[in-house]
Design a protein around this motif. Structure first.
Motif, PDB file in Angstrom:
ATOM      1  N   SER A  29      -0.020 -17.360   7.106  1.00 18.04           N
ATOM      2  CA  SER A  29       1.314 -17.332   7.706  1.00 18.04           C
ATOM      3  C   SER A  29       1.313 -16.746   9.103  1.00 18.04           C
ATOM      4  N   GLY A  30       0.217 -16.089   9.481  1.00 20.36           N
ATOM      5  CA  GLY A  30       0.137 -15.453  10.793  1.00 20.36           C
ATOM      6  C   GLY A  30       0.439 -13.977  10.756  1.00 20.36           C
ATOM      7  N   ALA A  31       0.908 -13.474   9.601  1.00 22.23           N
ATOM      8  CA  ALA A  31       1.194 -12.042   9.472  1.00 22.23           C
ATOM      9  C   ALA A  31      -0.113 -11.258   9.429  1.00 22.23           C
ATOM     10  N   ILE A  32      -0.066 -10.019   9.909  1.00 21.90           N
ATOM     11  CA  ILE A  32      -1.247  -9.159   9.908  1.00 21.90           C
ATOM     12  C   ILE A  32      -1.237  -8.242   8.691  1.00 21.90           C
ATOM     13  N   PHE A  33      -0.074  -7.677   8.403  1.00 17.45           N
ATOM     14  CA  PHE A  33       0.081  -6.787   7.256  1.00 17.45           C
ATOM     15  C   PHE A  33       1.266  -7.243   6.426  1.00 17.45           C
ATOM     16  N   ALA A  34       1.177  -7.060   5.126  1.00 12.13           N
ATOM     17  CA  ALA A  34       2.334  -7.228   4.251  1.00 12.13           C
ATOM     18  C   ALA A  34       2.874  -5.839   3.940  1.00 12.13           C
ATOM     19  N   PRO A  35       4.187  -5.654   3.973  1.00 11.39           N
ATOM     20  CA  PRO A  35       4.733  -4.322   3.683  1.00 11.39           C
ATOM     21  C   PRO A  35       4.472  -3.927   2.242  1.00 11.39           C
ATOM     22  N   LEU A  36       4.139  -2.662   2.037  1.00 11.50           N
ATOM     23  CA  LEU A  36       3.870  -2.170   0.695  1.00 11.50           C
ATOM     24  C   LEU A  36       4.789  -1.029   0.294  1.00 11.50           C
ATOM     25  N   ALA A  37       4.973  -0.063   1.171  1.00  7.90           N
ATOM     26  CA  ALA A  37       5.666   1.164   0.786  1.00  7.90           C
ATOM     27  C   ALA A  37       7.027   1.339   1.440  1.00  7.90           C
ATOM     28  N   MET A  38       7.509   0.356   2.184  1.00  9.23           N
ATOM     29  CA  MET A  38       8.789   0.525   2.868  1.00  9.23           C
ATOM     30  C   MET A  38       9.943   0.674   1.881  1.00  9.23           C
ATOM     31  N   GLY A  39       9.794   0.103   0.697  1.00 11.97           N
ATOM     32  CA  GLY A  39      10.844   0.210  -0.306  1.00 11.97           C
ATOM     33  C   GLY A  39      10.566   1.279  -1.333  1.00 11.97           C
ATOM     34  N   GLY A  40       9.614   2.165  -1.051  1.00 14.75           N
ATOM     35  CA  GLY A  40       9.203   3.191  -2.004  1.00 14.75           C
ATOM     36  C   GLY A  40       7.767   2.938  -2.430  1.00 14.75           C
ATOM     37  N   ALA A  41       7.204   3.888  -3.133  1.00 16.31           N
ATOM     38  CA  ALA A  41       5.793   3.804  -3.514  1.00 16.31           C
ATOM     39  C   ALA A  41       5.589   3.246  -4.908  1.00 16.31           C
ATOM     40  N   GLY A  42       6.597   2.570  -5.473  1.00 16.73           N
ATOM     41  CA  GLY A  42       6.478   2.051  -6.832  1.00 16.73           C
ATOM     42  C   GLY A  42       5.346   1.069  -7.001  1.00 16.73           C
ATOM     43  N   GLY A  43       5.069   0.288  -5.961  1.00 22.17           N
ATOM     44  CA  GLY A  43       4.000  -0.692  -6.061  1.00 22.17           C
ATOM     45  C   GLY A  43       2.615  -0.095  -6.008  1.00 22.17           C
ATOM     46  N   LEU A  44       2.514   1.183  -5.669  1.00 17.16           N
ATOM     47  CA  LEU A  44       1.214   1.834  -5.532  1.00 17.16           C
ATOM     48  C   LEU A  44       0.864   2.688  -6.739  1.00 17.16           C
ATOM     49  N   ARG A  45       1.552   2.480  -7.849  1.00 11.77           N
ATOM     50  CA  ARG A  45       1.230   3.220  -9.064  1.00 11.77           C
ATOM     51  C   ARG A  45      -0.156   2.833  -9.556  1.00 11.77           C
ATOM     52  N   VAL A  46      -0.904   3.812 -10.031  1.00  7.55           N
ATOM     53  CA  VAL A  46      -2.275   3.554 -10.462  1.00  7.55           C
ATOM     54  C   VAL A  46      -2.448   3.749 -11.965  1.00  7.55           C
ATOM     55  N   SER A  47      -1.359   3.847 -12.713  1.00 10.74           N
ATOM     56  CA  SER A  47      -1.447   4.018 -14.154  1.00 10.74           C
ATOM     57  C   SER A  47      -0.857   2.799 -14.850  1.00 10.74           C
ATOM     58  N   GLY A  48      -1.172   2.656 -16.131  1.00 14.10           N
ATOM     59  CA  GLY A  48      -0.652   1.550 -16.913  1.00 14.10           C
ATOM     60  C   GLY A  48      -1.669   0.442 -17.088  1.00 14.10           C
ATOM     61  N   LEU A  49      -1.348  -0.495 -17.973  1.00 18.41           N
ATOM     62  CA  LEU A  49      -2.210  -1.643 -18.216  1.00 18.41           C
ATOM     63  C   LEU A  49      -2.136  -2.608 -17.039  1.00 18.41           C
ATOM     64  N   PRO A  50      -3.140  -3.486 -16.876  1.00 21.60           N
ATOM     65  CA  PRO A  50      -3.141  -4.415 -15.735  1.00 21.60           C
ATOM     66  C   PRO A  50      -1.855  -5.208 -15.575  1.00 21.60           C
ATOM     67  N   PRO A  51      -1.269  -5.778 -16.651  1.00 19.00           N
ATOM     68  CA  PRO A  51       0.001  -6.510 -16.444  1.00 19.00           C
ATOM     69  C   PRO A  51       1.114  -5.616 -15.907  1.00 19.00           C
ATOM     70  N   GLU A  52       1.150  -4.353 -16.354  1.00 19.10           N
ATOM     71  CA  GLU A  52       2.167  -3.419 -15.863  1.00 19.10           C
ATOM     72  C   GLU A  52       1.935  -3.089 -14.399  1.00 19.10           C
ATOM     73  N   ARG A  53       0.680  -2.914 -14.040  1.00 18.65           N
ATOM     74  CA  ARG A  53       0.366  -2.601 -12.636  1.00 18.65           C
ATOM     75  C   ARG A  53       0.747  -3.764 -11.723  1.00 18.65           C
ATOM     76  N   LEU A  54       0.470  -4.984 -12.190  1.00  9.76           N
ATOM     77  CA  LEU A  54       0.830  -6.155 -11.383  1.00  9.76           C
ATOM     78  C   LEU A  54       2.340  -6.273 -11.252  1.00  9.76           C
ATOM     79  N   ALA A  55       3.069  -5.991 -12.342  1.00 13.08           N
ATOM     80  CA  ALA A  55       4.533  -6.052 -12.296  1.00 13.08           C
ATOM     81  C   ALA A  55       5.083  -5.023 -11.322  1.00 13.08           C
TER      82      ALA A  55
END
Length: 209
Positions: A77-103
Motif C-alpha cells: 500500500s506504500g505505508a511504512i508503519f501500521a499503527p499498533l498502540a495509538m488506541g491503547g496497548a490491548g493489541g500488545l498483550r502477550v498472554s493467552g492462547l494463540p487465537p486469543e492473542r490474534l483477536a
C-alpha cells in the motif's frame, strides 16, 4: 535486521552480532514459512515469536512492536508503519492462547487505525483553519511553521528553528502569536524546554481569536 534495529554490544560486538544473527535467522525462517498469511496476521505471529526466538530482553516489547508494525504494512500500500498502540496497548498483550492473542491483536490494530484516522482528520481540519487565521501574516516563517505543526505531534522552539530555517526571534514571535490565536498550546507548563502541539480541542469547541 541487526542494522535496522541498530543492535550493538559494546562488550563483545562480534560475538553478539553472530549470536543475534543466528537467532534472527531462525525467526526469519519461520516468518518466511508463513508467507501465505496476511501481513497483519504475520505481524502478530512475528511479534509473539520475537521473545521466544531470544531476540528481545525480558519484557522488552519495543523492538518486536516496531518490527511487527513494519510487517503489517508490507502489503504494497506504500505505508511504512501500521499503527499498533495509538488506541491503547490491548493489541500488545502477550498472554493467552494463540487465537486469543490474534483477536486482541486485530482489535487493538482496528482501534489504533480508527484513532489514527481521527487524528489525520483533525490535522486536516486544523490546517485549513490555520491557513485562514494566518492569512494576515506575511513572510515564509508562518507557512513553514504551520507545515511543521501539521507534520509533527510536538514541536520545540529549537526544532522549529531547524525545520523552518527561521531565526529564533522569528520562531518565538510566531509561536507566541499562534498560541494566542488558539492554534497551538504549550504542553509542558515549564519555562524552559517547552513543547507545543496543535490545539484541536479549541477547534472542536469553536474557540477562536
Amino acid at each position: 535486521m541487526a542494522a535496522f534495529l541498530d543492535r550493538r554490544d559494546p562488550e563483545n560486538i562480534e560475538d553478539s552480532a553472530e549470536r543475534f544473527g543466528d537467532r534472527a535467522g531462525g525467526w526469519l525462517d519461520v516468518m518466511a514459512a508463513a508467507g501465505d498469511l496476511h501481513p497483519i496476521t504475520r505481524a502478530c505471529m512475528g511479534f509473539h515469536l520475537w521473545g521466544l526466538a531470544g531476540l528481545g530482553g525480558h519484557d522488552d516489547l519495543m523492538e518486536a512492536a516496531v518490527t511487527a508494525s513494519r510487517i503489517a504494512a508490507s502489503d504494497g500500500s506504500g505505508a511504512i508503519f501500521a499503527p499498533l498502540a495509538m488506541g491503547g496497548a490491548g493489541g500488545l498483550r502477550v498472554s493467552g492462547l494463540p487465537p486469543e492473542r490474534l483477536a486482541h491483536w486485530l482489535d487493538g490494530m482496528n482501534s489504533a487505525i480508527l484513532t489514527a484516522t481521527r487524528t489525520l482528520d483533525d490535522i486536516e481540519a486544523w490546517t485549513a483553519r490555520a491557513e485562514t487565521i494566518m492569512a494576515q501574516l506575511s513572510g515564509r516563517t508562518p507557512v513553514a511553521l504551520r507545515n511543521t505543526f501539521s507534520q509533527w505531534p510536538l514541536v520545540s522552539a529549537p526544532m522549529a528553528e531547524s525545520m523552518t530555517g527561521a531565526s529564533r526571534a522569528a520562531v518565538q514571535r510566531n509561536l507566541a502569536w499562534m498560541e494566542a490565536k488558539g492554534l497551538t498550546r504549550e504542553v509542558t507548563g515549564q519555562g524552559r524546554y517547552r513543547m507545543w502541539r496543535i490545539d484541536t480541542e479549541g477547534m472542536r469547541t469553536g474557540r477562536n481569536a
